[in-house]
Write a protein that holds these residues in place. Sequence first.
Motif, mmCIF file in Angstrom:
data_model
loop_
_atom_site.group_PDB
_atom_site.id
_atom_site.type_symbol
_atom_site.label_atom_id
_atom_site.label_comp_id
_atom_site.label_asym_id
_atom_site.label_seq_id
_atom_site.Cartn_x
_atom_site.Cartn_y
_atom_site.Cartn_z
ATOM 1 N N GLN A 44 57.381 7.040 61.212
ATOM 2 C CA GLN A 44 58.671 7.400 61.792
ATOM 3 C C GLN A 44 58.579 8.737 62.518
ATOM 4 O OE1 GLN A 44 61.345 5.442 61.896
ATOM 5 N NE2 GLN A 44 62.383 6.957 63.151
ATOM 6 N N GLU A 45 57.877 9.705 61.908
ATOM 7 C CA GLU A 45 57.710 11.009 62.548
ATOM 8 C C GLU A 45 56.943 10.873 63.862
ATOM 9 O OE1 GLU A 45 55.780 13.439 59.685
ATOM 10 O OE2 GLU A 45 57.501 13.460 58.329
ATOM 11 N N THR A 83 56.795 8.217 65.797
ATOM 12 C CA THR A 83 57.660 7.549 66.761
ATOM 13 C C THR A 83 58.690 8.522 67.312
ATOM 14 O OG1 THR A 83 57.389 5.499 65.526
ATOM 15 C CG2 THR A 83 59.186 5.574 67.100
ATOM 16 N N ASP A 84 59.267 9.347 66.432
ATOM 17 C CA ASP A 84 60.238 10.339 66.878
ATOM 18 C C ASP A 84 59.604 11.328 67.843
ATOM 19 O OD1 ASP A 84 62.156 9.113 65.331
ATOM 20 O OD2 ASP A 84 62.013 10.562 63.676
ATOM 21 N N SER A 143 59.109 9.702 71.240
ATOM 22 C CA SER A 143 60.341 9.519 72.001
ATOM 23 C C SER A 143 60.851 10.850 72.537
ATOM 24 C CB SER A 143 61.407 8.832 71.147
ATOM 25 O OG SER A 143 61.753 9.644 70.040
ATOM 26 N N GLN A 144 60.691 11.941 71.767
ATOM 27 C CA GLN A 144 61.097 13.255 72.255
ATOM 28 C C GLN A 144 60.218 13.686 73.426
ATOM 29 O OE1 GLN A 144 60.945 15.829 68.882
ATOM 30 N NE2 GLN A 144 62.896 15.112 68.046
#
Length: 80
Positions: free
Chosen positions: A58-59, A61-62, A65-66
């Motif tokens: 999740q980190e 992916t975040d 995206s950022q």
Amino acid sequence: MGISIWQLLIVLGIVILLFGTKKLRNIGSDLGGAIRGFKKSMNDEDNKPAEPDRDSLQEKTDAQSQQAETEEKPRDKSHS
């Protein structure tokens, strides 16, 4: 009906006559190296975690995206 020691020795003698000792030695060392490489790669796979943590996924992916958001630049309308 098994294979006797004499039959094995005859087959070994024929193989040595056909290929020669140098070629058989090279084949043996190549085969040994391949087996060692295979065992090493199997041990490396065993040492790796089976499945990454969901939190780390999740980190990641975040962060991606950022990064994509910061790379997007507004278009300059003066060149249209």
